[in-house]
Scaffold this motif. Structure first.
Motif, PDB file in Angstrom:
ATOM      1  N   THR A 162       3.377  -4.907  -6.228  1.00 17.05           N
ATOM      2  CA  THR A 162       2.341  -5.907  -5.979  1.00 17.05           C
ATOM      3  C   THR A 162       2.550  -7.079  -6.925  1.00 17.05           C
ATOM      4  O   THR A 162       3.253  -6.965  -7.933  1.00 17.05           O
ATOM      5  CB  THR A 162       0.937  -5.324  -6.190  1.00 17.05           C
ATOM      6  N   THR A 163       1.930  -8.210  -6.615  1.00 15.52           N
ATOM      7  CA  THR A 163       2.034  -9.372  -7.493  1.00 15.52           C
ATOM      8  C   THR A 163       1.245  -9.128  -8.772  1.00 15.52           C
ATOM      9  O   THR A 163       0.370  -8.257  -8.826  1.00 15.52           O
ATOM     10  CB  THR A 163       1.498 -10.631  -6.793  1.00 15.52           C
ATOM     11  N   PHE A 164       1.532  -9.916  -9.808  1.00 21.64           N
ATOM     12  CA  PHE A 164       0.972  -9.680 -11.139  1.00 21.64           C
ATOM     13  C   PHE A 164      -0.552  -9.699 -11.130  1.00 21.64           C
ATOM     14  O   PHE A 164      -1.198  -8.900 -11.801  1.00 21.64           O
ATOM     15  CB  PHE A 164       1.513 -10.738 -12.110  1.00 21.64           C
ATOM     16  N   TYR A 165      -1.148 -10.638 -10.388  1.00 19.12           N
ATOM     17  CA  TYR A 165      -2.598 -10.792 -10.417  1.00 19.12           C
ATOM     18  C   TYR A 165      -3.300 -10.041  -9.289  1.00 19.12           C
ATOM     19  O   TYR A 165      -4.497 -10.201  -9.070  1.00 19.12           O
ATOM     20  CB  TYR A 165      -2.971 -12.282 -10.360  1.00 19.12           C
ATOM     21  N   ASP A 166      -2.557  -9.226  -8.570  1.00 23.03           N
ATOM     22  CA  ASP A 166      -3.152  -8.458  -7.479  1.00 23.03           C
ATOM     23  C   ASP A 166      -3.808  -7.208  -8.050  1.00 23.03           C
ATOM     24  O   ASP A 166      -3.187  -6.428  -8.763  1.00 23.03           O
ATOM     25  CB  ASP A 166      -2.067  -8.060  -6.478  1.00 23.03           C
ATOM     26  N   ASN A 167      -5.098  -7.012  -7.752  1.00 26.92           N
ATOM     27  CA  ASN A 167      -5.835  -5.864  -8.278  1.00 26.92           C
ATOM     28  C   ASN A 167      -5.653  -4.605  -7.439  1.00 26.92           C
ATOM     29  O   ASN A 167      -6.156  -3.544  -7.788  1.00 26.92           O
ATOM     30  CB  ASN A 167      -7.332  -6.199  -8.371  1.00 26.92           C
ATOM     31  N   GLN A 168      -4.981  -4.714  -6.308  1.00 28.62           N
ATOM     32  CA  GLN A 168      -4.793  -3.563  -5.437  1.00 28.62           C
ATOM     33  C   GLN A 168      -3.691  -2.651  -5.961  1.00 28.62           C
ATOM     34  O   GLN A 168      -2.759  -3.092  -6.630  1.00 28.62           O
ATOM     35  CB  GLN A 168      -4.452  -4.024  -4.019  1.00 28.62           C
ATOM     36  N   MET A 169      -3.830  -1.374  -5.651  1.00 30.14           N
ATOM     37  CA  MET A 169      -2.812  -0.406  -6.020  1.00 30.14           C
ATOM     38  C   MET A 169      -1.571  -0.619  -5.153  1.00 30.14           C
ATOM     39  O   MET A 169      -1.662  -1.115  -4.024  1.00 30.14           O
ATOM     40  CB  MET A 169      -3.346   1.013  -5.826  1.00 30.14           C
ATOM     41  N   PRO A 170      -0.381  -0.265  -5.667  1.00 32.81           N
ATOM     42  CA  PRO A 170       0.832  -0.383  -4.846  1.00 32.81           C
ATOM     43  C   PRO A 170       0.692   0.405  -3.550  1.00 32.81           C
ATOM     44  O   PRO A 170       0.118   1.491  -3.517  1.00 32.81           O
ATOM     45  CB  PRO A 170       1.916   0.223  -5.748  1.00 32.81           C
ATOM     46  N   SER A 171       1.226  -0.147  -2.476  1.00 37.49           N
ATOM     47  CA  SER A 171       1.121   0.495  -1.169  1.00 37.49           C
ATOM     48  C   SER A 171       2.205   1.564  -1.019  1.00 37.49           C
ATOM     49  O   SER A 171       3.379   1.313  -1.328  1.00 37.49           O
ATOM     50  CB  SER A 171       1.287  -0.541  -0.054  1.00 37.49           C
ATOM     51  N   PRO A 172       1.849   2.765  -0.550  1.00 43.78           N
ATOM     52  CA  PRO A 172       2.856   3.800  -0.329  1.00 43.78           C
ATOM     53  C   PRO A 172       3.822   3.394   0.760  1.00 43.78           C
ATOM     54  O   PRO A 172       3.443   2.748   1.735  1.00 43.78           O
ATOM     55  CB  PRO A 172       2.022   5.024   0.077  1.00 43.78           C
ATOM     56  N   VAL A 173       5.067   3.758   0.590  1.00 40.79           N
ATOM     57  CA  VAL A 173       6.104   3.464   1.573  1.00 40.79           C
ATOM     58  C   VAL A 173       6.373   4.726   2.382  1.00 40.79           C
ATOM     59  O   VAL A 173       6.665   5.789   1.823  1.00 40.79           O
ATOM     60  CB  VAL A 173       7.401   2.994   0.888  1.00 40.79           C
ATOM     61  N   THR A 174       6.263   4.617   3.684  1.00 42.61           N
ATOM     62  CA  THR A 174       6.526   5.744   4.580  1.00 42.61           C
ATOM     63  C   THR A 174       7.671   5.376   5.513  1.00 42.61           C
ATOM     64  O   THR A 174       8.055   4.219   5.639  1.00 42.61           O
ATOM     65  CB  THR A 174       5.280   6.097   5.409  1.00 42.61           C
ATOM     66  N   GLY A 175       8.214   6.403   6.168  1.00 42.52           N
ATOM     67  CA  GLY A 175       9.268   6.160   7.160  1.00 42.52           C
ATOM     68  C   GLY A 175      10.660   5.992   6.578  1.00 42.52           C
ATOM     69  O   GLY A 175      11.595   5.661   7.317  1.00 42.52           O
ATOM     70  N   ALA A 176      10.826   6.222   5.281  1.00 37.25           N
ATOM     71  CA  ALA A 176      12.148   6.099   4.669  1.00 37.25           C
ATOM     72  C   ALA A 176      12.935   7.398   4.833  1.00 37.25           C
ATOM     73  O   ALA A 176      12.357   8.471   5.048  1.00 37.25           O
ATOM     74  CB  ALA A 176      12.011   5.744   3.191  1.00 37.25           C
ATOM     75  N   LEU A 177      14.244   7.306   4.710  1.00 39.02           N
ATOM     76  CA  LEU A 177      15.110   8.482   4.685  1.00 39.02           C
ATOM     77  C   LEU A 177      15.542   8.694   3.235  1.00 39.02           C
ATOM     78  O   LEU A 177      16.117   7.789   2.607  1.00 39.02           O
ATOM     79  CB  LEU A 177      16.331   8.284   5.579  1.00 39.02           C
ATOM     80  N   VAL A 178      15.280   9.880   2.692  1.00 38.76           N
ATOM     81  CA  VAL A 178      15.532  10.147   1.277  1.00 38.76           C
ATOM     82  C   VAL A 178      16.343  11.423   1.131  1.00 38.76           C
ATOM     83  O   VAL A 178      15.947  12.485   1.642  1.00 38.76           O
ATOM     84  CB  VAL A 178      14.208  10.279   0.491  1.00 38.76           C
ATOM     85  N   THR A 179      17.466  11.332   0.447  1.00 40.64           N
ATOM     86  CA  THR A 179      18.295  12.508   0.151  1.00 40.64           C
ATOM     87  C   THR A 179      18.780  12.434  -1.291  1.00 40.64           C
ATOM     88  O   THR A 179      18.874  11.357  -1.876  1.00 40.64           O
ATOM     89  CB  THR A 179      19.519  12.613   1.076  1.00 40.64           C
ATOM     90  N   VAL A 180      19.095  13.601  -1.850  1.00 38.07           N
ATOM     91  CA  VAL A 180      19.762  13.702  -3.146  1.00 38.07           C
ATOM     92  C   VAL A 180      20.975  14.593  -2.959  1.00 38.07           C
ATOM     93  O   VAL A 180      20.875  15.687  -2.394  1.00 38.07           O
ATOM     94  CB  VAL A 180      18.824  14.278  -4.226  1.00 38.07           C
ATOM     95  N   THR A 181      22.121  14.132  -3.444  1.00 44.52           N
ATOM     96  CA  THR A 181      23.374  14.869  -3.279  1.00 44.52           C
ATOM     97  C   THR A 181      23.896  15.333  -4.633  1.00 44.52           C
ATOM     98  O   THR A 181      23.949  14.547  -5.591  1.00 44.52           O
ATOM     99  CB  THR A 181      24.441  13.987  -2.602  1.00 44.52           C
ATOM    100  N   ASN A 182      24.272  16.606  -4.707  1.00 42.38           N
ATOM    101  CA  ASN A 182      24.983  17.109  -5.880  1.00 42.38           C
ATOM    102  C   ASN A 182      26.441  16.690  -5.732  1.00 42.38           C
ATOM    103  O   ASN A 182      27.152  17.173  -4.850  1.00 42.38           O
ATOM    104  CB  ASN A 182      24.864  18.633  -5.984  1.00 42.38           C
ATOM    105  N   ASN A 183      26.894  15.779  -6.583  1.00 47.36           N
ATOM    106  CA  ASN A 183      28.239  15.229  -6.439  1.00 47.36           C
ATOM    107  C   ASN A 183      29.335  16.233  -6.788  1.00 47.36           C
ATOM    108  O   ASN A 183      30.491  16.051  -6.387  1.00 47.36           O
ATOM    109  CB  ASN A 183      28.380  13.982  -7.307  1.00 47.36           C
ATOM    110  N   ASP A 184      28.987  17.283  -7.536  1.00 57.49           N
ATOM    111  CA  ASP A 184      29.983  18.280  -7.922  1.00 57.49           C
ATOM    112  C   ASP A 184      30.208  19.319  -6.827  1.00 57.49           C
ATOM    113  O   ASP A 184      31.323  19.829  -6.674  1.00 57.49           O
ATOM    114  CB  ASP A 184      29.541  18.978  -9.211  1.00 57.49           C
TER     115      ASP A 184
END
Length: 281
Positions: free
Chosen positions: A59-81
């Protein structure tokens, strides 16, 4: 003569009042960016399989609102070893979770996030952490020799370059006390760190009292995360100091593969952790 001075003073005050103008300054607002809170903390002695990653928009510096949750993303974590890929499921509230994560010490992990057609990535290595050997209270080390303080001791391994992140959270306070620790001067020795609260009525801070509870976390971290936390803590501690450097939004270890100018905020960390709770007597 005295009346003359009074008349001049009244005239000057009136002139100053009549010259008072309200000046409006346009403050530039930065772009809204993806914020990644990806702290995969593995508590020693547990499986560490359940992990959560948080995505939100800034959010912008002077915005009193809480950050908006982001949905619809693709999220993975890979063990590189090992090449193992862990999928994080969208909970439709900004949380992305898995119950299948496998933490392996000294292994490297890569986070991949795809959102709004852009790909974000970051890489970290999982380092071990020392056990907490003792937690105790005293009045000896702080600024006030009458104030209670909580002390945490741990044994640093000899001959190995280690970095630690120590977090004290008083259950009476909203914000924690943070320490970034490098073993440059404690290598191979038992180290003790204390946390004392100094009375400050203007900021509604009171000293520790018998019965107060403090939650403690000690994490083994990478050198990169140590440097990141060092800057973050420095900015936090200097807040309100007119002689300190102007704080800036810190960029973590995640990059945007499709638009380098749109780097995300936040950090991807993978750590081993030990924790304890202390109650003052």
């Amino acid at each position: 003569m005295k009346s003359y001075y009074i008349i001049v003073l009244i005239a000057l005050v009136s002139l100053m009042a009549s010259c008072t103008d309200v000046i409006e300054v346009d403050v530039p607002e930065g772009p809204i960016r993806l914020t990644i809170e990806a702290s995969l903390d593995w508590e020693k002695g547990t499986a560490g399989n359940e992990q959560t990653i948080l995505l939100s928009s800034s959010t912008t510096f002077y915005d009193n609102q809480m950050p908006s949750p982001v949905t619809g993303a693709l999220v993975t974590v890979t063990n590189n070893d090992t090449g193992t890929i862990f999928n994080f499921e969208d909970q439709n509230d900004g949380r992305y979770t898995t119950a299948n994560f496998i933490p392996v010490l000294e292994n490297s992990y890569t986070l991949n996030v795809t959102h709004n057609g852009e790909r974000y990535t970051g890489t970290e290595t999982l380092f071990p952490v020392s056990d907490i050997s003792e937690v105790f209270q005293s009045k000896e080390d702080g600024e006030d020799d009458e104030a209670l303080e909580v002390n945490v001791s741990f044994q640093d391994p000899e001959g190995i370059e280690n970095y630690y992140y120590l977090r004290f959270q008083s259950r009476n306070d909203m914000l924690p006390e943070l320490f970034d620790i490098k073993d440059e001067f404690i290598d191979g020795n038992e180290a003790t760190f204390y946390y004392e609260k100094t009375e400050d009525e203007s900021n509604n801070i009171r000293e520790f009292e018998p019965g107060d509870i403090v939650d403690i976390k000690l994490l083994g971290v990478s050198e990169d995360y140590y440097n990141y936390m060092q800057l973050l803590i420095e900015q936090f501690d200097s807040a309100g100091d007119p002689f300190s450097a102007t704080p800036v939004a810190l960029v973590g270890n995640c990059i945007n593969l499709d638009d380098s100018s749109n780097a995300p905020y936040g950090y991807f960390r993978v750590t081993q952790m030990v924790q304890d709770t202390f109650t003052f007597e």
